[in-house]
Design an enzyme around this catalytic site. Structure first.
Site, PDB file in Angstrom:
ATOM      1  N   LYS A   1     -81.831 -59.177 -21.810  1.00  0.00           N
ATOM      2  CA  LYS A   1     -80.722 -59.583 -20.951  1.00  0.00           C
ATOM      3  C   LYS A   1     -79.681 -60.204 -21.869  1.00  0.00           C
ATOM      4  O   LYS A   1     -79.938 -60.407 -23.060  1.00  0.00           O
ATOM      5  CB  LYS A   1     -81.182 -60.605 -19.899  1.00  0.00           C
ATOM      6  CG  LYS A   1     -82.025 -61.754 -20.499  1.00  0.00           C
ATOM      7  CD  LYS A   1     -82.494 -62.741 -19.448  1.00  0.00           C
ATOM      8  CE  LYS A   1     -83.624 -62.216 -18.590  1.00  0.00           C
ATOM      9  NZ  LYS A   1     -83.319 -62.182 -17.167  1.00  0.00           N
ATOM     10  N   ARG A   2     -78.466 -60.503 -21.353  1.00  0.00           N
ATOM     11  CA  ARG A   2     -77.500 -61.178 -22.190  1.00  0.00           C
ATOM     12  C   ARG A   2     -78.101 -62.455 -22.782  1.00  0.00           C
ATOM     13  O   ARG A   2     -78.913 -63.120 -22.138  1.00  0.00           O
ATOM     14  CB  ARG A   2     -76.239 -61.514 -21.380  1.00  0.00           C
ATOM     15  CG  ARG A   2     -75.392 -60.310 -21.068  1.00  0.00           C
ATOM     16  CD  ARG A   2     -74.970 -59.562 -22.310  1.00  0.00           C
ATOM     17  NE  ARG A   2     -74.028 -60.332 -23.091  1.00  0.00           N
ATOM     18  CZ  ARG A   2     -72.723 -60.129 -23.122  1.00  0.00           C
ATOM     19  NH1 ARG A   2     -72.185 -59.151 -22.414  1.00  0.00           N
ATOM     20  NH2 ARG A   2     -71.936 -60.871 -23.874  1.00  0.00           N
TER      21      ARG A   2
ATOM     22  N   LYS B   1     -80.283 -68.711 -19.729  1.00  0.00           N
ATOM     23  CA  LYS B   1     -81.377 -67.761 -19.568  1.00  0.00           C
ATOM     24  C   LYS B   1     -82.600 -68.146 -20.417  1.00  0.00           C
ATOM     25  O   LYS B   1     -83.679 -67.603 -20.270  1.00  0.00           O
ATOM     26  CB  LYS B   1     -80.905 -66.354 -19.924  1.00  0.00           C
ATOM     27  CG  LYS B   1     -79.886 -65.778 -18.921  1.00  0.00           C
ATOM     28  CD  LYS B   1     -79.405 -64.409 -19.364  1.00  0.00           C
ATOM     29  CE  LYS B   1     -78.364 -63.785 -18.448  1.00  0.00           C
ATOM     30  NZ  LYS B   1     -78.938 -63.155 -17.238  1.00  0.00           N
TER      31      LYS B   1
ATOM     32  N   LYS C   1     -85.928 -54.526 -11.943  1.00  0.00           N
ATOM     33  CA  LYS C   1     -86.256 -53.288 -12.660  1.00  0.00           C
ATOM     34  C   LYS C   1     -87.690 -53.349 -13.194  1.00  0.00           C
ATOM     35  O   LYS C   1     -88.456 -52.387 -13.095  1.00  0.00           O
ATOM     36  CB  LYS C   1     -85.286 -53.058 -13.823  1.00  0.00           C
ATOM     37  CG  LYS C   1     -83.849 -52.835 -13.388  1.00  0.00           C
ATOM     38  CD  LYS C   1     -82.887 -52.939 -14.587  1.00  0.00           C
ATOM     39  CE  LYS C   1     -81.471 -53.163 -14.096  1.00  0.00           C
ATOM     40  NZ  LYS C   1     -80.560 -53.603 -15.184  1.00  0.00           N
TER      41      LYS C   1
ATOM     42  N   HIS D   1     -70.618 -64.538  -7.992  1.00  0.00           N
ATOM     43  CA  HIS D   1     -71.752 -64.151  -8.845  1.00  0.00           C
ATOM     44  C   HIS D   1     -72.313 -65.269  -9.696  1.00  0.00           C
ATOM     45  O   HIS D   1     -73.232 -65.020 -10.487  1.00  0.00           O
ATOM     46  CB  HIS D   1     -71.351 -63.009  -9.775  1.00  0.00           C
ATOM     47  CG  HIS D   1     -71.314 -61.673  -9.099  1.00  0.00           C
ATOM     48  ND1 HIS D   1     -72.415 -60.861  -9.018  1.00  0.00           N
ATOM     49  CD2 HIS D   1     -70.327 -61.033  -8.463  1.00  0.00           C
ATOM     50  CE1 HIS D   1     -72.096 -59.754  -8.367  1.00  0.00           C
ATOM     51  NE2 HIS D   1     -70.825 -59.845  -8.011  1.00  0.00           N
TER      52      HIS D   1
ATOM     53  N   THR E   1     -81.102 -59.005 -11.896  1.00  0.00           N
ATOM     54  CA  THR E   1     -81.495 -57.673 -11.438  1.00  0.00           C
ATOM     55  C   THR E   1     -82.468 -57.051 -12.431  1.00  0.00           C
ATOM     56  O   THR E   1     -83.233 -56.165 -12.069  1.00  0.00           O
ATOM     57  CB  THR E   1     -80.276 -56.736 -11.271  1.00  0.00           C
ATOM     58  OG1 THR E   1     -79.491 -56.787 -12.472  1.00  0.00           O
ATOM     59  CG2 THR E   1     -79.428 -57.157 -10.072  1.00  0.00           C
TER      60      THR E   1
HETATM   61  C1  LIG Z   1     -80.080 -54.826 -15.500  1.00  0.00           C
HETATM   62  C2  LIG Z   1     -79.280 -55.045 -16.693  1.00  0.00           C
HETATM   63  C3  LIG Z   1     -78.745 -56.317 -16.949  1.00  0.00           C
HETATM   64  C4  LIG Z   1     -79.008 -57.516 -16.059  1.00  0.00           C
HETATM   65  O1  LIG Z   1     -80.181 -58.157 -16.505  1.00  0.00           O
HETATM   66  P1  LIG Z   1     -80.559 -59.651 -16.049  1.00  0.00           P
HETATM   67  O2  LIG Z   1     -81.935 -59.815 -16.568  1.00  0.00           O
HETATM   68  O3  LIG Z   1     -80.524 -59.642 -14.551  1.00  0.00           O
HETATM   69  O4  LIG Z   1     -79.574 -60.557 -16.649  1.00  0.00           O
HETATM   70  C5  LIG Z   1     -77.996 -56.489 -18.092  1.00  0.00           C
HETATM   71  N1  LIG Z   1     -77.764 -55.475 -18.943  1.00  0.00           N
HETATM   72  C6  LIG Z   1     -78.272 -54.246 -18.735  1.00  0.00           C
HETATM   73  C7  LIG Z   1     -78.006 -53.172 -19.731  1.00  0.00           C
HETATM   74  C8  LIG Z   1     -79.037 -53.986 -17.603  1.00  0.00           C
HETATM   75  O5  LIG Z   1     -79.531 -52.750 -17.390  1.00  0.00           O
END
Ligand SMILES: *Cc1c(COP(=O)(O)O)cnc(C)c1O
Length: 836
Positions: free
Chosen positions: A567-568, A573, A680, A376, A676
């Site tokens: 995101k984190r 990032k 979304k 990953h 991911t």
């Molecule tokens: C989808 C999701 C992530 C992943 O987000 P990235 O932008 O791909 O890092 C992290 N936390 C939550 C709560 C999510 O729903």
């Protein structure tokens, strides 16, 4: 004792003859009332919505139970090949809406709730998120098991039942403050404890080698400190297909005799301490995303999960097939979600050899044909290594096995590349040095028949870089499986408005065949349809405003562009790049450069920083300080707003992604394995501003370059630039960036907190900045200007929004899982069927 038999008489008890539950309004009304009054013992004086939620959830769960047993009995009688998904994280979020959607009972249930005088949305909000994961990796596992159930694949998830999930994030004076997430406090209605399936996990002790009369060498792992693993099963419903799969979560518990011995010795306190130590294993989720832990307890968790899950599978095997393992590899496979559970490679060897009497070669053949590994991340700090010394103490028998795997493996390497000692040292499972370490990723590769990355770029970089030596040895093992998201949660359920509009246009087949969304392309050219699409987006933005008002008390212009990065929080990032751009916008407005063609923006941030990650926490503080300055300036009202939404989690994302206009996916190229969150947003009709990183590349290819705001260096350019990277001269040569840095360096956003942002300034100015923030600033600002200009033409923006949703069909986990199944698992779908 759970194992006590129900009856002594020879007649079969008839307890298990299940009544058929109806799905009518009356049936739901009756069951919800019954659970409220009898199961929970509440009455008309009970005003807490929590009990109404629980009664409703139990009534829904009853319906899942029937499908659950039918599914399991169908798997049982088919005796087909199965896959087990091993993951330290499952970021499930809430279960109720998803169960109602997948069962297809919204109609009668909605009427029932109206009759009972309760509001579904209010009850849904009572459910605590199951936050058993950090971010993308854990959420992927949750989306995967949803798709497995929808595709009717016999896949079972194995994970840990953490008492405390991902911490709750508060913001105080702009700083992140962590609070424990005791998510089980009010009970967890979805799980079923299965104490009769408890297993014993060993730690510590020593290894004895001896020979028996048959002169075969045998091994005894003795004087161990054992811990019990108690399974809790969570139902995972497929979409309207009668299938309910199982997610089995293990909880650690102390053994009884352990306590008793201490008690007899008269040291009660010591016995309780020992009990706590055992139960500590599943007490808390480690809150580190994409970075190393190095903590002893973490290795304990990993082994606990691997051993319990493998023992569980082997127990079932022996029940059916006795000690005959000839068919085992044909009937079973294990998918390792990152290196976290990779100790499973050595544990399966141990169980087959020590407990089931197989030879080394037989055991290795089975292991090597059943284990599959997903990588990953390319970040070197995330590649797990465990000190040999720790293994010696905690898992001595496992260390012996790892040494033997390594000896055999290095023999194979030496055979292939005679005399290449450098290569042997590079590829060894043991890293030599001051402190010898076990390289867990290499153990996973050597033990697996499949190794995959999670987006095209990521898989290619694995083969050319990180795992190049292994790729040269075994090219056939390597493959790509681009991530996805489940369209049930991330479109059908979280965006009812868009769901209805899409379904009216193209029917509802898209829910399980997301490629059908491409039929929306024609509708993008239809002005009336665009107008309806825009209205739905506006309603979703208003919902997001309500959410912000509740959480922050912030007022924003409902027509401004909602520009979102959630995101984190991690340097790769680049939330920092985003906030530098915000400062630039602020500076432009203040210097009178915001003309009549200015696009009002609301820039929204959200995300948790690992509690020990100082720079990430400082970036949160900077965002909040900038937000304070911007939001209280009357000159900026309606031009620019900034918000940091605290406690980002799955249920927050379900409100955020439908209400987003512009999705920020701005990582340094080559660093984000897939992403991911990007999918979304796209599926919900946001446009993306992003670098050529992770799955952004595939998103852009699907939607077309003209519907994507691209900027920044490529992964190759990033690496080529490193050697002579000179941010100071970049800053000198760019007036916009120079002014932004000047505001930061003069303490403009921290007037009462002198010097606190110095580390941030230093990181941008450093020639060794791994994330090369300054390098991408100019092209980022340009892409942002293009996005702002495009947003001014609302009708054309809406056209592009529709095209984004239309092109998102590739990013369903149904597609991802079909590929896993075609190339790695090779399972036959098995429809659930009613018990006879
Ligand atoms: C989808 C999701 C992530 C992943 O987000 P990235 O932008 O791909 O890092 C992290 N936390 C939550 C709560 C999510 O729903």
């Amino acid at each position: 004792m759970p194992a006590t038999k129900l009856t002594k008489s020879s007649s079969t008890p008839r307890l298990s003859e299940s009544p058929i539950l109806g799905e009518s309004t009356e049936a739901f009304c009756g069951d919800i009332r019954r659970h409220f009054n009898f199961t929970l013992g509440r009455d008309k004086n009970c005003k807490s919505a929590h009990y109404a939620y629980t009664a409703l959830a139990l009534a829904v769960r009853d319906r899942l139970m029937e499908c659950w047993r039918n599914t399991q009995s169908a798997y049982e009688s088919a005796d087909s090949r199965k896959t087990y998904y091993l993951s330290l994280e499952f970021l499930l979020g809430r279960a109720l809406s998803n169960a109602i959607l997948n069962l297809g009972v919204e109609g009668p249930l909605g009427t029932a709730l109206t009759e009972l005088g309760v509001d579904l949305e209010e009850l849904v909000a009572c459910e605590q998120d199951a936050g058993l994961g950090n971010g993308g990796l854990g959420r992927l596992a949750a989306c995967f098991i949803d798709s497995c159930a929808t595709l009717q694949l016999p896949v079972m998830g194995y994970g840990l039942r953490y008492e405390y999930g991902m911490f709750r994030q508060n913001v105080e004076n702009g700083f992140q403050v962590e609070e424990p997430d005791h998510w089980l406090r009010n009970g967890h209605v979805w799980e079923l404890e299965r104490p009769e399936l408890t297993l014993r996990i060993r730690f510590g002790g020593r290894v004895e080698h001896y020979s028996e009369q048959d002169r075969r060498r045998r091994v005894r792992w003795t004087d161990t400190h054992d811990v019990l693993a108690v399974p809790y099963d969570v139902p995972i419903p497929g979409y309207r297909n009668g299938t309910v799969n199982t997610l089995r979560l293990w909880k650690a518990a102390a053994t009884d005799e352990f306590d008793l011995n201490e008690f007899n010795a008269g040291d009660y306190a010591e016995s309780v301490r020992a009990k706590n130590l055992a139960e500590n294993i599943t007490m808390v989720l480690y809150p580190n995303d994409a970075s190393e832990n190095g903590k002893e307890l973490r290795l304990r968790q990993q082994y606990f999960l691997a051993s319990a899950s493998l023992q569980d599978v082997l127990r079932n095997w022996v029940l059916k097939h006795g000690q005959d393992f000839t068919e085992f590899a044909a009937k079973n496979s294990f998918q390792l979600n990152d290196t976290h559970p990779s100790i499973a490679v050595a544990e399966l060897m141990r169980l087959l050899i020590d407990e089931h009497d197989l030879s080394w070669d037989q055991a290795w053949a089975i292991t090597n044909q059943t284990m599959a590994y997903t990588n990953h991340t390319l970040l070197p700090e995330a590649l797990e290594r465990w000190p040999v010394r720790l293994f010696e103490q905690m898992l001595p028998r496992l260390l012996e096995i790892i040494y033997e795997i390594n000896a055999n493996f290095l023999g194979e390497v030496a055979n292939r590349w005679p005399g290449d000692l450098d290569r042997l040292a590079r590829m060894s499972l043991i890293e030599e040095g001051y402190q010898k370490q076990v390289r867990m990723a290499y153990l996973a590769i050597v033990g697996s028949y499949s190794v995959n990355g999670v987006a095209e770029l990521h898989s290619n970089l694995l083969m050319q870089g990180l795992f190049r030596d292994f790729y040269e040895l075994w090219p056939e093992r390597f493959n790509n499986k681009t991530n996805g998201i489940t369209p049930r949660r991330w479109l059908a359920s979280c965006n009812p408005g868009l769901n209805a509009l899409i379904t009216e246009a193209i029917g509802d087949g898209w829910v399980t065949d997301l490629g059908q969304l491409s039929r929306l392309r024609d509708f993008a050219e239809d002005r009336a349809f665009r107008e309806r699409w825009r209205k739905v987006k506006q309603e979703n933005k208003d919902r997001l405003i309500d959410f912000k008002r509740r959480e922050l008390g912030l007022e924003v212009d409902r027509f401004s562009m909602f520009d979102v990065q959630v995101k984190r929080i991690h340097e790769y990032k680049r939330q920092l790049l985003n906030i530098l751009h915000v400062i630039h916008l602020y500076d432009r407005i203040k210097r009178g450069d915001a003309g009549s063609d200015w696009t009002p923006r609301c820039v929204i941030f959200g995300g948790k920083a690992a509690p020990g990650y100082a720079m990430a926490k400082l970036i949160i503080k900077l965002i909040n300080n900038v937000a304070t300055v911007v939001n209280r300036d009357p000159a900026l009202k309606d031009l620019l707003r900034v918000a940091f939404l605290p406690n980002y989690r799955v249920s927050a994302m379900e409100v955020i992604c439908p209400g987003t206009d512009l999705s920020e996916q701005i990582s340094t190229a080559g660093k984000e394995a897939s992403g991911t969150g990007n999918m979304k947003f796209m599926m919900n009709g946001a446009l993306t501003i992003g670098t050529l990183d992770g799955a952004n590349i595939e998103i852009r290819r699907e939607v077309g370059a003209e519907n994507f705001f691209l900027f920044g260096l490529t992964a190759e350019e990033v690496e080529a630039t490193r050697a002579y990277y000179d941010p100071t001269s970049i800053i000198e040569g760019n007036d916009d960036l120079k002014r932004v840095m000047n505001l930061l360096e003069t303490g403009y956003f921290n007037q009462y907190e002198p010097g606190i942002f110095e580390p941030v300034v230093h990181s941008v100015r450093s020639a060794y900045d791994p994330w090369m923030t300054a390098a991408d600033f100019a092209s980022y600002v340009l892409a942002q200007q293009q996005a702002a200009a495009a947003y001014r033409d609302q009708d054309d923006w809406t056209r592009m929004s529709i095209l984004n949703t239309a092109a998102s069909g590739q990013f369903s986990t149904d597609r991802t899982i079909s590929e896993y199944n075609r190339d790695i698992w090779r399972l036959r779908p098995i429809p659930a069927r009613a018990a006879l």
